[in-house]
Scaffold this motif. Structure first.
Motif, PDB file in Angstrom:
ATOM      1  N   ASN A   2       4.204  -3.362   4.896  1.00 42.23           N
ATOM      2  CA  ASN A   2       3.372  -3.140   3.595  1.00 42.23           C
ATOM      3  C   ASN A   2       3.037  -1.834   3.161  1.00 42.23           C
ATOM      4  OD1 ASN A   2       3.680  -5.784   2.822  1.00 42.23           O
ATOM      5  ND2 ASN A   2       2.151  -6.066   4.318  1.00 42.23           N
ATOM      6  N   LEU A   3       3.130  -0.936   4.403  1.00 33.77           N
ATOM      7  CA  LEU A   3       2.237   0.408   4.209  1.00 33.77           C
ATOM      8  C   LEU A   3       3.707   1.446   4.064  1.00 33.77           C
ATOM      9  CD1 LEU A   3       0.304   2.573   4.218  1.00 33.77           C
ATOM     10  CD2 LEU A   3       0.110   2.249   6.840  1.00 33.77           C
ATOM     11  N   HIS A   4       3.728   2.193   2.956  1.00 35.29           N
ATOM     12  CA  HIS A   4       4.417   3.303   2.709  1.00 35.29           C
ATOM     13  C   HIS A   4       3.736   4.565   2.528  1.00 35.29           C
ATOM     14  CE1 HIS A   4       7.625   0.322   1.039  1.00 35.29           C
ATOM     15  NE2 HIS A   4       7.732   0.319   2.369  1.00 35.29           N
ATOM     16  N   PHE A   5       4.306   5.675   2.686  1.00 32.73           N
ATOM     17  CA  PHE A   5       3.562   6.825   2.221  1.00 32.73           C
ATOM     18  C   PHE A   5       4.332   8.036   1.594  1.00 32.73           C
ATOM     19  CE2 PHE A   5       4.983   7.650   6.519  1.00 32.73           C
ATOM     20  CZ  PHE A   5       5.250   8.971   6.570  1.00 32.73           C
ATOM     21  N   ILE A   6       3.631   9.138   0.869  1.00 29.29           N
ATOM     22  CA  ILE A   6       4.304  10.072   0.473  1.00 29.29           C
ATOM     23  C   ILE A   6       3.713  11.333   1.131  1.00 29.29           C
ATOM     24  CG2 ILE A   6       4.857  11.317  -1.612  1.00 29.29           C
ATOM     25  CD1 ILE A   6       5.105   8.839  -3.243  1.00 29.29           C
ATOM     26  N   VAL A   7       4.598  12.113   1.627  1.00 28.96           N
ATOM     27  CA  VAL A   7       3.750  13.478   1.994  1.00 28.96           C
ATOM     28  C   VAL A   7       3.452  14.323   0.948  1.00 28.96           C
ATOM     29  CG1 VAL A   7       5.066  13.335   4.106  1.00 28.96           C
ATOM     30  CG2 VAL A   7       6.022  14.666   2.512  1.00 28.96           C
ATOM     31  N   ALA A   8       2.749  15.545   1.108  1.00 25.22           N
ATOM     32  CA  ALA A   8       2.582  16.451   0.013  1.00 25.22           C
ATOM     33  C   ALA A   8       3.706  17.143  -0.418  1.00 25.22           C
ATOM     34  CB  ALA A   8       1.381  17.593   0.296  1.00 25.22           C
ATOM     35  N   GLY A   9       4.593  17.797   0.611  1.00 23.22           N
ATOM     36  CA  GLY A   9       6.015  18.303   0.331  1.00 23.22           C
ATOM     37  C   GLY A   9       5.623  19.886   0.362  1.00 23.22           C
ATOM     38  N   THR A  10       6.554  20.571  -0.379  1.00 21.29           N
ATOM     39  CA  THR A  10       6.331  22.134  -0.244  1.00 21.29           C
ATOM     40  C   THR A  10       5.026  22.537  -0.943  1.00 21.29           C
ATOM     41  OG1 THR A  10       8.755  22.228  -0.158  1.00 21.29           O
ATOM     42  CG2 THR A  10       7.485  24.273  -0.676  1.00 21.29           C
ATOM     43  N   ILE A  11       4.261  23.277  -0.486  1.00 19.62           N
ATOM     44  CA  ILE A  11       3.177  23.968  -1.005  1.00 19.62           C
ATOM     45  C   ILE A  11       3.472  24.653  -2.334  1.00 19.62           C
ATOM     46  CG2 ILE A  11       1.143  25.249  -0.893  1.00 19.62           C
ATOM     47  CD1 ILE A  11       1.310  22.787   0.972  1.00 19.62           C
ATOM     48  N   PRO A  12       2.925  24.151  -3.642  1.00 21.56           N
ATOM     49  CA  PRO A  12       3.197  24.902  -4.736  1.00 21.56           C
ATOM     50  C   PRO A  12       2.516  26.150  -5.061  1.00 21.56           C
ATOM     51  CG  PRO A  12       1.918  22.877  -5.210  1.00 21.56           C
ATOM     52  CD  PRO A  12       2.351  22.910  -3.656  1.00 21.56           C
TER      53      PRO A  12
ATOM     54  N   ASN B  83      10.061  17.400   0.522  1.00 25.95           N
ATOM     55  CA  ASN B  83      10.421  16.280  -0.122  1.00 25.95           C
ATOM     56  C   ASN B  83       9.214  15.329  -0.428  1.00 25.95           C
ATOM     57  OD1 ASN B  83      12.530  15.575  -1.863  1.00 25.95           O
ATOM     58  ND2 ASN B  83      12.994  13.793  -0.611  1.00 25.95           N
ATOM     59  N   GLY B  84       8.332  15.893  -0.984  1.00 22.30           N
ATOM     60  CA  GLY B  84       7.104  15.132  -1.195  1.00 22.30           C
ATOM     61  C   GLY B  84       6.558  14.863  -2.748  1.00 22.30           C
ATOM     62  N   LEU B  85       5.323  14.953  -2.778  1.00 19.34           N
ATOM     63  CA  LEU B  85       4.602  14.994  -3.944  1.00 19.34           C
ATOM     64  C   LEU B  85       4.861  16.006  -4.991  1.00 19.34           C
ATOM     65  CD1 LEU B  85       2.626  13.563  -5.977  1.00 19.34           C
ATOM     66  CD2 LEU B  85       0.884  14.629  -5.008  1.00 19.34           C
ATOM     67  N   SER B  86       4.748  17.335  -4.490  1.00 22.00           N
ATOM     68  CA  SER B  86       5.302  18.389  -5.323  1.00 22.00           C
ATOM     69  C   SER B  86       6.489  18.275  -5.833  1.00 22.00           C
ATOM     70  CB  SER B  86       4.830  19.762  -4.441  1.00 22.00           C
ATOM     71  OG  SER B  86       5.771  19.899  -3.126  1.00 22.00           O
TER      72      SER B  86
ATOM     73  N   VAL C  54       0.650  -1.196   0.027  1.00 23.47           N
ATOM     74  CA  VAL C  54       0.054   0.023  -0.102  1.00 23.47           C
ATOM     75  C   VAL C  54       0.873   1.278   0.037  1.00 23.47           C
ATOM     76  CG1 VAL C  54      -1.950   1.306   1.241  1.00 23.47           C
ATOM     77  CG2 VAL C  54      -1.569  -1.216   1.489  1.00 23.47           C
ATOM     78  N   LEU C  55       0.451   2.312  -0.823  1.00 20.35           N
ATOM     79  CA  LEU C  55       1.099   3.571  -0.927  1.00 20.35           C
ATOM     80  C   LEU C  55      -0.162   4.630  -0.625  1.00 20.35           C
ATOM     81  CD1 LEU C  55       3.676   5.239  -1.385  1.00 20.35           C
ATOM     82  CD2 LEU C  55       3.039   5.393  -3.700  1.00 20.35           C
ATOM     83  N   LEU C  56       0.262   5.078   0.400  1.00 21.14           N
ATOM     84  CA  LEU C  56      -0.657   6.391   0.973  1.00 21.14           C
ATOM     85  C   LEU C  56      -0.126   7.665   0.389  1.00 21.14           C
ATOM     86  CD1 LEU C  56      -3.437   7.594   2.271  1.00 21.14           C
ATOM     87  CD2 LEU C  56      -1.928   7.559   4.257  1.00 21.14           C
ATOM     88  N   ILE C  57      -0.685   8.417  -0.358  1.00 15.78           N
ATOM     89  CA  ILE C  57      -0.227   9.694  -1.139  1.00 15.78           C
ATOM     90  C   ILE C  57      -1.131  11.018  -0.748  1.00 15.78           C
ATOM     91  CG2 ILE C  57       0.586  11.040  -3.181  1.00 15.78           C
ATOM     92  CD1 ILE C  57       0.777   8.410  -4.457  1.00 15.78           C
ATOM     93  N   ASP C  58      -0.497  12.029   0.037  1.00 19.57           N
ATOM     94  CA  ASP C  58      -0.935  13.166   0.220  1.00 19.57           C
ATOM     95  C   ASP C  58      -1.088  14.234  -0.830  1.00 19.57           C
ATOM     96  OD1 ASP C  58      -1.871  15.311   1.582  1.00 19.57           O
ATOM     97  OD2 ASP C  58      -0.947  15.455   3.368  1.00 19.57           O
ATOM     98  N   ALA C  59      -2.171  13.978  -1.592  1.00 23.30           N
ATOM     99  CA  ALA C  59      -2.309  15.031  -2.667  1.00 23.30           C
ATOM    100  C   ALA C  59      -3.141  16.173  -2.339  1.00 23.30           C
ATOM    101  CB  ALA C  59      -3.070  14.190  -3.797  1.00 23.30           C
ATOM    102  N   ASP C  60      -3.302  16.613  -1.123  1.00 22.48           N
ATOM    103  CA  ASP C  60      -3.810  17.801  -0.828  1.00 22.48           C
ATOM    104  C   ASP C  60      -2.652  18.859  -0.650  1.00 22.48           C
ATOM    105  OD1 ASP C  60      -5.019  20.053   0.562  1.00 22.48           O
ATOM    106  OD2 ASP C  60      -6.187  19.086   1.785  1.00 22.48           O
ATOM    107  N   LEU C  61      -2.544  19.509  -1.798  1.00 24.40           N
ATOM    108  CA  LEU C  61      -1.356  20.444  -1.914  1.00 24.40           C
ATOM    109  C   LEU C  61      -1.620  21.981  -1.389  1.00 24.40           C
ATOM    110  CD1 LEU C  61       0.226  19.406  -5.283  1.00 24.40           C
ATOM    111  CD2 LEU C  61       0.557  18.582  -3.057  1.00 24.40           C
ATOM    112  N   HIS C  62      -2.862  22.042  -0.680  1.00 24.74           N
ATOM    113  CA  HIS C  62      -3.265  23.252  -0.008  1.00 24.74           C
ATOM    114  C   HIS C  62      -3.046  23.099   1.687  1.00 24.74           C
ATOM    115  CE1 HIS C  62      -4.927  25.067  -3.753  1.00 24.74           C
ATOM    116  NE2 HIS C  62      -5.018  23.764  -4.172  1.00 24.74           N
TER     117      HIS C  62
END
Length: 226
Positions: A119-129, A96-99, A74-82
């Motif tokens: 089995n659980l990984h995640f990606i943070v949103a990163g710097t707000i673009p 150092n995340g999705l953005s 499982v990969l959990l991705i924070d795609a809330d870039l706000h």
């Protein structure tokens, strides 16, 4: 790696896996699995809500834990870039995340964070673009999803509320299914219906509605469509 038990209130499926709430997440996982005639095609799932503060991030995190405990990669991705929150829940560095991946400032493998849950990984949103919607509508994002699908059984996106920002629609359009979260005694039925209609207008597969923070029995309930 996040600190163990960094946020007990939002990691209930990990802290107390035999609680009624954790059982509700297992029921949600089962619903997703059998809601479709071909459940194996539901690999990329977007979790959203109509308005803010309905608990969508908590739902996404605990659903991810539930899938991981079912031996899924499982990969959990924070795609809330706000207003990202997953780095808070996992007590992780927000940089150092999705953005950064979408801006081609790092490779996705460099942004992957591990948890102590197998089995659980995640990606943070990163710097707000400056322009999140442009990144989420890019070809690079499409390519990223396709590549990640080769490495993970389940990919979960936590996105902003669908009635507030277009980002939710951009990400959900790239997903196999959408979970819509509603807060009991707060979200009006007409708002849920409006969100569902808007998502389906762009060919989204709305899997169902999770009624969150219901007072009776203090548990999550999957009610399907309003």
């Amino acid at each position: 790696m996040f600190r163990r038990h960094s946020n007990k209130s939002e990691l209930i499926s990990e802290i107390n896996p035999y609680s009624p709430v954790a059982e509700s997440f297992r029921a949600l996982r089962t619903h997703i699995q059998y809601a479709q005639e071909q459940p194996q095609h539901v690999q990329v799932i977007t979790v959203t809500s109509s308005i803010p503060k309905e608990g969508k991030t908590t739902i996404a995190v605990n659903l991810a834990i539930t899938y991981a405990r079912d031996q899924k990669r499982v990969l959990l991705i924070d795609a809330d870039l706000h207003r990202p929150r997953i780095h808070h829940i996992f007590d992780s560095n927000p940089a150092n995340g999705l953005s950064q991946i979408l801006l081609k400032e790092c490779q996705w493998g460099e942004a992957i964070r591990k948890t102590h849950i197998p089995n659980l990984h995640f990606i943070v949103a990163g710097t707000i673009p400056k322009h999140p919607a442009e990144l989420l509508s890019s070809d690079h994002f499409d390519e990223l999803i396709e590549e990640l699908k080769q490495h993970y059984d389940i990919i979960l996106f936590d996105v902003p509320p669908a009635l507030v920002l277009t980002d939710a629609k951009l990400v959900s359009a790239k997903s196999d299914g959408v979970i819509l979260v509603a807060r009991a005694e707060k979200t009006k039925s007409h708002m849920i219906l409006k969100t569902k209609i808007q998502l389906e207008q762009i060919k989204n597969n709305v899997l169902g509605v999770v009624l969150n923070q219901k007072r009776e029995r203090n548990r999550l309930v999957l009610n399907g469509y309003y």
